[in-house]
Design a protein around this motif. Structure first.
Motif, mmCIF file in Angstrom:
data_model
loop_
_atom_site.group_PDB
_atom_site.id
_atom_site.type_symbol
_atom_site.label_atom_id
_atom_site.label_comp_id
_atom_site.label_asym_id
_atom_site.label_seq_id
_atom_site.Cartn_x
_atom_site.Cartn_y
_atom_site.Cartn_z
ATOM 1 N N SER A 100 47.333 27.760 44.898
ATOM 2 C CA SER A 100 48.093 28.530 45.888
ATOM 3 C C SER A 100 48.490 29.909 45.401
ATOM 4 C CB SER A 100 49.350 27.754 46.284
ATOM 5 O OG SER A 100 50.169 27.506 45.148
ATOM 6 N N GLN A 141 43.539 33.746 45.298
ATOM 7 C CA GLN A 141 42.549 33.449 46.325
ATOM 8 C C GLN A 141 41.136 33.371 45.760
ATOM 9 O OE1 GLN A 141 43.019 36.453 49.343
ATOM 10 N NE2 GLN A 141 45.064 35.761 49.931
ATOM 11 N N ARG A 142 40.999 33.269 44.467
ATOM 12 C CA ARG A 142 39.691 33.285 43.824
ATOM 13 C C ARG A 142 39.551 32.082 42.918
ATOM 14 N NH1 ARG A 142 37.703 38.206 39.784
ATOM 15 N NH2 ARG A 142 35.737 37.276 39.084
ATOM 16 N N PRO A 196 41.141 28.129 39.898
ATOM 17 C CA PRO A 196 41.687 29.467 40.145
ATOM 18 C C PRO A 196 42.098 30.147 38.833
ATOM 19 C CG PRO A 196 43.276 27.799 40.760
ATOM 20 C CD PRO A 196 42.021 27.061 40.421
#
Length: 547
Positions: A244, A247-248, A291
């Motif tokens: 969360s 975004q990668r 992430p």
């Protein structure tokens, strides 16, 4: 013949046998109660749903400003009147209300079915503890009051197998000062203490809807070791974080998961590790999308230099080794080991490694050369821009200066009457972005005051590792963590913040010294595979352990 009198039946007497055994009677009563509960379950769900809808309507009405209550009431009355005039309007309204109540009651019933035996008591205790903070004497209809109904304040909740709270969503009154950090901190500390210490909690404040969501975060994976990450030039993976937060994702090879502190004893942890290693050897490493926390450097970066602080054994040296292995394919590395522990001996004599210095004289000479090299790169780049030429190739290759424990070097230099090595870092720190020079400094938290002003002001990318408090994280990163730090963490666990961005949880990939016999064989081999070939012009480096 006279009739014989019938014998009397003694029910439940001390000397006679009861007609129905007590155990069977309790079972019959329990089954009867269950049957009645099943029959009345729709009515119970409807009544529960009606209470939830009524509480939500009352809460929304109390949250409305005084000047808006009149128009809203008029609109509701008008809609009700129009609905009454429509054909089958009252019937449709009643069916809709029953459906909404059934849906709301069904959700609450699902939560109650997952609540353990002492879950209700835990929620009631937590509700009573929040009353002094979420109540006011002038509130005519308080949402929080002593002896009140906690189900109206707690919207949803979940428990784990052991009965501990894992998720809670609560409402609070609109007059609570949720915009003040001190008020938020008091509530978070209370929830942390009442929900169970030793876990990492995430608090999400929704100021617009007056909601607070508490979530227990899972531990970050410690099974990711050093490897070639899929990144662009100028990008360095500091570690990995929660899905969360960024975004990668990056595809990584993960080995067996290691055991967290306090979860298992030493024998079971060793057995788990042996089973994981055997399974990894049979099935091979698995690829996962994780992430990352990516640190971007280069001429356009606003965070060209990094500072990492931590407790002893927290993993700052591991972080510097990981950065060095990622920097060598695209640049040159200069290592200054102020602690003199020999943790960077694996880099000595490798292609792209300019020097690995441990002595004071060598450190001063190396840092002085780094300052002159920064000036030379800066002048060459400026001259190329004036002539509208491409920059020379020798300055396009980044120069990385990695310093471990500069506070120790400063103390030794002061005792010997020499120049403070941190003063020689002023030029690389000030002009490093334009000269394609990156500086990474790692030290211990108790030596943070010994860092120079140039180091503290020019390192906008920050990392703090180890078991630290919220105040220490705020002092290093400039912002408080969004989670509650735990007292025991594995090496490489901490927080990171790049410039003015958000604070991320961080787990540094396992990058041990390949010459350390105490490190795992898989992790040591992973580091050895990433090391560049030996430089023919450099003196031979020591042979690795086991080969």
């Amino acid at each position: 013949m006279g009739r014989r009198p019938l014998p009397r039946l003694r029910l439940g007497s001390a000397g006679g046998t009861p007609l129905v055994p007590p155990g069977r009677g309790r079972a019959f009563a329990r089954s009867t109660a269950d049957g009645v509960a099943d029959v009345l379950q729709p009515l119970v769900a409807l009544s529960r749903g009606l209470r939830v809808l009524a509480a939500a309507g009352r809460r929304k009405w109390m949250e409305l400003p005084g000047d808006r209550r009149g128009p809203v009431f008029t609109l509701v009355v008008a809609c009700g009147f129009v609905l009454f005039l429509l054909p089958y309007g009252p019937l449709a309204a009643a069916i809709s209300l029953i459906g909404a109540a059934g849906w709301a009651g069904r959700g609450r019933a699902a939560d109650a079915s997952e609540t353990p035996a002492d879950g209700t008591e835990r929620l009631r205790t937590l509700y009573e503890a929040l009353v002094p903070y979420f109540s006011a004497s002038e509130d005519p209809s308080p949402l929080y009051s002593h002896g009140g109904d906690w189900s109206e304040a707690f919207d949803s909740f979940a428990f784990d197998e052991s009965g501990r709270l894992t998720r809670l969503r609560l409402h609070y009154p609109a007059y609570f000062t949720d915009g003040e950090p001190a008020a938020r901190t008091r509530i978070e500390q209370l929830l942390y203490a009442k929900s169970g210490r030793g876990r990492e909690y995430l608090f999400e404040w929704d100021e617009e809807a007056n909601n607070l969501t508490l979530t227990v975060l899972p531990a970050l994976s410690t099974a990711i070791h050093a490897q070639r990450f899929v990144t662009a030039p100028g990008e360095t993976v500091l570690g990995f974080t929660d899905p969360s937060s960024v975004q990668r994702t990056l595809p990584v090879l993960a080995g067996p998961e290691t055991c967290e502190e306090g979860e298992e004893d030493e024998e079971s942890a060793e057995g788990t590790r042996e089973v994981g290693l055997r399974k990894a050897a049979e099935d091979g490493p698995e690829t996962h999308d994780v992430p990352p926390v990516v640190w971007r450097t280069g001429p356009r970066s606003t965070e060209p230099h990094l500072l990492a602080l931590g407790q002893p054994g927290s993993g700052t040296t591991t972080l510097l080794r990981s950065i060095a292995l990622q920097a060598l394919p695209h640049g040159e590395v200069l290592v200054v080991d102020g602690g003199g522990t020999g943790e960077y001996a694996c880099l000595s004599g490798r292609t792209g490694v300019l020097a690995v210095e441990c002595g004071l004289a060598g450190m001063l000479a190396t840092l002085e050369w780094a300052g002159h090299e920064t000036e030379r790169r800066l002048i060459a780049a400026n001259r190329a821009r004036q002539l509208r030429h491409a920059p020379p190739e020798d300055i396009q290759r980044p120069l990385w200066i990695l310093l471990d424990r500069p506070s120790v070097m400063s103390h030794l230099a002061a005792a010997d009457g020499r120049t403070d090595p941190q003063e020689l870092l002023a030029v690389p720190l000030r002009h490093g972005r334009a000269a394609n020079v990156r500086v990474v400094v790692a030290d211990q938290l108790d030596a943070a005051e010994a860092l120079s002003e140039a180091v503290r002001s020019h390192t906008r990318a920050r990392v703090v590792l180890g078991p630290v408090s919220s105040e220490q994280v705020t002092a290093v990163l400039g912002a408080p963590p969004h989670t509650t730090p735990t007292p025991e963490v594995p090496p490489g666990r901490g927080y990171a913040r790049l410039g003015a961005g958000p604070v991320h949880r961080l787990q540094v990939p396992a990058t041990p010294d390949p010459y350390d016999e105490a490190a795992g064989e898989a992790e040591r081999q992973a580091v050895l595979r990433l090391l560049p070939a030996p430089d023919p012009a450099a003196p031979p480096a020591p042979a690795p352990v086991g080969g």
